[in-house]
Each structure stands twice: as C-alpha cells, then as structure tokens.
Design a protein around this motif. Sequence first.
Motif, PDB file in Angstrom:
ATOM      1  N   MET A   1       1.423   7.908-103.273  1.00 34.00           N
ATOM      2  CA  MET A   1       1.754   7.229-102.113  1.00 34.00           C
ATOM      3  C   MET A   1       0.794   6.339-101.450  1.00 34.00           C
ATOM      4  N   ARG A   2       1.661   5.336-100.989  1.00 33.61           N
ATOM      5  CA  ARG A   2       0.550   4.210-100.462  1.00 33.61           C
ATOM      6  C   ARG A   2       0.119   4.299 -98.973  1.00 33.61           C
ATOM      7  N   ILE A   3      -0.919   3.654 -98.581  1.00 34.17           N
ATOM      8  CA  ILE A   3      -1.357   3.786 -97.245  1.00 34.17           C
ATOM      9  C   ILE A   3      -0.423   3.288 -96.282  1.00 34.17           C
ATOM     10  N   SER A   4       0.255   2.254 -96.710  1.00 41.81           N
ATOM     11  CA  SER A   4       1.144   1.695 -95.675  1.00 41.81           C
ATOM     12  C   SER A   4       2.210   2.608 -95.411  1.00 41.81           C
ATOM     13  N   GLU A   5       2.726   3.757 -96.407  1.00 43.86           N
ATOM     14  CA  GLU A   5       3.750   4.426 -96.031  1.00 43.86           C
ATOM     15  C   GLU A   5       3.589   5.527 -94.882  1.00 43.86           C
ATOM     16  N   VAL A   6       2.143   5.914 -94.921  1.00 40.55           N
ATOM     17  CA  VAL A   6       1.657   6.750 -93.953  1.00 40.55           C
ATOM     18  C   VAL A   6       1.760   5.802 -92.554  1.00 40.55           C
ATOM     19  N   LEU A   7       1.240   4.601 -92.640  1.00 36.08           N
ATOM     20  CA  LEU A   7       1.077   3.837 -91.243  1.00 36.08           C
ATOM     21  C   LEU A   7       2.453   3.541 -90.878  1.00 36.08           C
ATOM     22  N   SER A   8       3.294   3.285 -91.835  1.00 32.96           N
ATOM     23  CA  SER A   8       4.770   2.888 -91.018  1.00 32.96           C
ATOM     24  C   SER A   8       5.090   4.202 -90.437  1.00 32.96           C
ATOM     25  N   PHE A   9       4.893   5.538 -91.155  1.00 33.02           N
ATOM     26  CA  PHE A   9       5.451   6.590 -90.457  1.00 33.02           C
ATOM     27  C   PHE A   9       4.839   6.767 -88.955  1.00 33.02           C
ATOM     28  N   GLN A  28      -7.594  -2.794 -89.295  1.00 32.00           N
ATOM     29  CA  GLN A  28      -8.623  -3.636 -88.783  1.00 32.00           C
ATOM     30  C   GLN A  28      -9.162  -4.368 -90.104  1.00 32.00           C
ATOM     31  N   CYS A  29      -9.148  -3.739 -91.133  1.00 27.21           N
ATOM     32  CA  CYS A  29      -9.546  -4.308 -92.592  1.00 27.21           C
ATOM     33  C   CYS A  29      -9.096  -3.585 -93.617  1.00 27.21           C
ATOM     34  N   GLY A  30      -9.036  -3.952 -94.530  1.00 26.33           N
ATOM     35  CA  GLY A  30      -8.635  -3.409 -95.999  1.00 26.33           C
ATOM     36  C   GLY A  30      -7.244  -3.411 -96.458  1.00 26.33           C
ATOM     37  N   ASP A  31      -7.087  -3.232 -97.788  1.00 23.07           N
ATOM     38  CA  ASP A  31      -5.581  -3.262 -98.451  1.00 23.07           C
ATOM     39  C   ASP A  31      -4.785  -2.290 -98.093  1.00 23.07           C
ATOM     40  N   LYS A  32      -3.831  -2.184 -97.479  1.00 26.78           N
ATOM     41  CA  LYS A  32      -2.998  -0.981 -96.891  1.00 26.78           C
ATOM     42  C   LYS A  32      -2.032  -0.750 -98.014  1.00 26.78           C
ATOM     43  N   GLU A  33      -1.968  -1.359 -99.153  1.00 27.78           N
ATOM     44  CA  GLU A  33      -0.740  -1.284-100.165  1.00 27.78           C
ATOM     45  C   GLU A  33      -1.544  -0.366-101.486  1.00 27.78           C
ATOM     46  N   GLN A  34      -2.731  -0.122-101.202  1.00 28.33           N
ATOM     47  CA  GLN A  34      -3.317   0.969-102.338  1.00 28.33           C
ATOM     48  C   GLN A  34      -2.815   2.468-102.233  1.00 28.33           C
ATOM     49  N   GLU A  35      -3.097   2.982-103.194  1.00 26.57           N
ATOM     50  CA  GLU A  35      -2.805   4.485-103.096  1.00 26.57           C
ATOM     51  C   GLU A  35      -3.647   5.229-102.282  1.00 26.57           C
ATOM     52  N   ILE A  36      -3.165   6.269-101.428  1.00 23.63           N
ATOM     53  CA  ILE A  36      -3.920   6.744-100.238  1.00 23.63           C
ATOM     54  C   ILE A  36      -4.835   8.255-101.147  1.00 23.63           C
ATOM     55  N   THR A  37      -5.948   8.175-100.851  1.00 19.88           N
ATOM     56  CA  THR A  37      -6.815   9.353-101.389  1.00 19.88           C
ATOM     57  C   THR A  37      -7.156  10.291-100.325  1.00 19.88           C
ATOM     58  N   GLY A  38      -7.115  10.022 -99.101  1.00 16.17           N
ATOM     59  CA  GLY A  38      -7.404  10.987 -97.978  1.00 16.17           C
ATOM     60  C   GLY A  38      -7.480  10.228 -96.522  1.00 16.17           C
ATOM     61  N   VAL A  39      -7.431  11.005 -95.485  1.00 14.90           N
ATOM     62  CA  VAL A  39      -7.713  10.288 -94.206  1.00 14.90           C
ATOM     63  C   VAL A  39      -8.691  11.180 -93.629  1.00 14.90           C
ATOM     64  N   VAL A  40      -9.515  10.285 -92.675  1.00 15.38           N
ATOM     65  CA  VAL A  40     -10.565  10.864 -91.899  1.00 15.38           C
ATOM     66  C   VAL A  40     -10.040  10.318 -90.310  1.00 15.38           C
ATOM     67  N   TYR A 340      -4.392  13.692 -86.008  1.00 19.51           N
ATOM     68  CA  TYR A 340      -4.354  14.590 -87.039  1.00 19.51           C
ATOM     69  C   TYR A 340      -3.249  15.509 -87.315  1.00 19.51           C
ATOM     70  N   ASN A 341      -2.932  16.060 -86.303  1.00 25.15           N
ATOM     71  CA  ASN A 341      -1.691  16.919 -86.243  1.00 25.15           C
ATOM     72  C   ASN A 341      -0.420  16.111 -86.739  1.00 25.15           C
ATOM     73  N   GLU A 342      -0.162  14.918 -86.428  1.00 21.60           N
ATOM     74  CA  GLU A 342       0.805  14.134 -86.801  1.00 21.60           C
ATOM     75  C   GLU A 342       0.984  14.033 -88.225  1.00 21.60           C
ATOM     76  N   PHE A 347       2.719  15.258 -94.064  1.00 22.53           N
ATOM     77  CA  PHE A 347       2.351  14.835 -95.213  1.00 22.53           C
ATOM     78  C   PHE A 347       1.526  16.038 -95.951  1.00 22.53           C
ATOM     79  N   ASN A 348       1.729  16.304 -97.213  1.00 23.48           N
ATOM     80  CA  ASN A 348       1.015  17.297 -97.864  1.00 23.48           C
ATOM     81  C   ASN A 348       0.440  16.611 -99.194  1.00 23.48           C
TER      82      ASN A 348
END
Length: 365
Positions: A1-9, A28-40, A340-342, A347-348
């Motif tokens: 899954m790409r980061i942009s999919e999570v952000l669009s949600f 703020q910065c970075g390439d949102k089309e890369q695969e997501i590895t985790g969120v803080v 965090y809850n959202e 997403f799992n």
Amino acid sequence: MRISEVLSFLEKKYPLEYQEDFDNCGVQCGDKEQEITGVVVCFEMSEATIDEAVRKKANLVISHHPLMLRRGICKIEPTHRVGKILCKALENKMVLYSMHTNLDSAVGGVNDTFAAKLHLQNVSVLSPIPGGMKKLSVFVPKAQAEEVRNALFEAGCGHIGNYDHCAYTLEGTGTFRPLQDANPYIGKPGETETVAEERIEMVFPNHLQKKVVEALYQSHPYEEPVFDIYQLDNQNNKVGLGRIGELPEPMDAEAFFQNLKQVFGLTMLRYYGDAHRKVQRIAVLGGGGSSFIGQAMAAKADVYVTGDVKYHDFHSAEGRMLIADIGHFESEQFIKEIIYNEIKENFNTFAVSLCETEKMQISII
Ligand SMILES: [Zn+2]
C-alpha cells in the motif's frame, strides 16, 4: 500500500480545504507515492521523533502542528531546528505530514472531541468556516432525474445541518441540436430536439467537487451534461473552529474547573471571572483561542475554555464571561489518539504507534 492511499483516506474525513489561511497542513516533505512501512503519530515533530520512526522502521510521521507554516522557511539547511528535522527525514526517505487546523475544524476532530470530553450537549460550531459550500444546478431528462439525484446524494450532495437528501427541482423544457459528430442519447444530428427536463439544485462542500462531478458524468445519460457550479457565501455550519454546547445541569464554576482539571490531567489552570457563579453554556477551542473570545461572548457562553490567553485578553470579557486558560498543549494533548485510532481502525497491513519520546516541552515548577 502506498502512503498516498492512507493520506487520501484521512483527507476524506479531514479535508485540507478546512485549514486556515495561515496554515500548511498536508505533506511537509517526502515522496508519498512510496510503499508505506509504518506510521508514528506525534504532536510536534522533532529530531527525536524522526529517530524513533527510524528505529520503528516507519516512513510516515504524522504530527498535529506543521513543521512549516505558509509563510515559513524558504531554505532547508541543517543549521536550524526545522532544517535539521527535514534533512534527517529526507535522508531516511520519510514523509512528514501534518493535520492541524483541518483536524481542528472537521466533524469528529479536535474541537468535537474537546466538547465530547466535557459531555457537552446541543453542540454547535463556534466559528463556522465561511464560504465552504458550493451549489450544483444540473439539467436532466425527467425519466433519469431520480437516478441522477440519487447518485449525487451518494456523492455527498444535499447535506444541510441535520438533514440529508436536500434538493430543489424545477420542471422545464430543454432544447438542443446535435451536430454531425455528436452521438446523442436523444435526437438525431442536424435536428432540433425538445426534451422534458428537470433542473435539480443541491449544495455540497467544496472538497467534494471532484467526486460530485464524476458522479454526475457517470449517472447522466447525455453525451454533454449541462450543469453549473456556484461558490456560495453560506457557512458550512458543521465545520469550523471551536464548539459551544451545554452541560447537562448548571454547576458552580469552581466545580466545573475542578472537573476540567481532572479530565485534562491538569496541575493548574488560569481563569478570570467570578468562580462562584453557576455555569452551563460552555465554549471550547483547542490550542490558542484568544482571538475567539468575542465570538464566545456573542454566543452567550458562561465559560470559554482554551489555551494561550494573554493577560489583557482575559480583561476583554469584562467579567461577563469566565475565561479558562488550560494551556495550548494541554487543550490539544488528546489529538494524537484521534489520528492513531483513525489509522488503527481502518488499516491493518502496517504498524501505527504513538510517539514515545515526545513529552511536554514547557515545564511548571
Ligand atoms: Zn496547537
């Protein structure tokens, strides 16, 4: 899954269009089309937050406060706080993302949660966003009007306050003459056609325009649907900064303040006004809310609870309304849990965690 999919949600529920003019929500910065590895998820970005994300192998850091505001820095060098954070994030191929005043204003965001924590009832928006609505007017053959109307409702049109499926319909006659290259749904090239049509009008929030127009094209039978979109000056009464509502029962202001301290885990709060009076109508605004004191008074609040109130701002209420300053951070500290809850609930396929290295940066002794 790409980061942009999570952000669009996230942006569907907390649209970037809701942010204030000065703000800089979003990437703020970075390439949102890369695969997501985790969120803080954190409140404020810092070098320690980025280090923690590296340790947790997360390439998306979401904060409440943006790293840069609209008129912010114009150079990125590791010689100042923001530059250091950006350089470190980019070296580690991370995306930094902020949900600030869009999260404050949205339904279910910061201020709705603030009001819910105090069990306020009959809650409404203290300062609705002006001009956040548009009107669609579309001409449809009578036989297909119901189908188009329903598709537009489905896309989010026709929602006004506590009502949905709001539309206005006017019957009339449409005329047109298809040209030689046309492929008309009704009529023949070169012949003028008249059709019994309905003009359907509906409102929708600005951020849904793309979805609404797509739904219109998909459901409308004509090769060239005719429609108009107008920007309205009307307020979107469901969205905006601050909330005002009522406690279930009137109570002494002092008891209300004690409850406030308990709910937000405060060691102290600053207030101005008569603590012995009864209060029931409560206005709240997470973060720095001094500039909304007038609106809280106009809304007939007994108490206005916010953060970052200056000495002279307290006086502006002239004792007619109590003002409680519980601190900027303290009034927004629950925000991380909303984000965090959202993500956790929807997403799992990747890990999401709250920043553990972050702590209140301003101390009280
Ligand atoms: Zn804030």
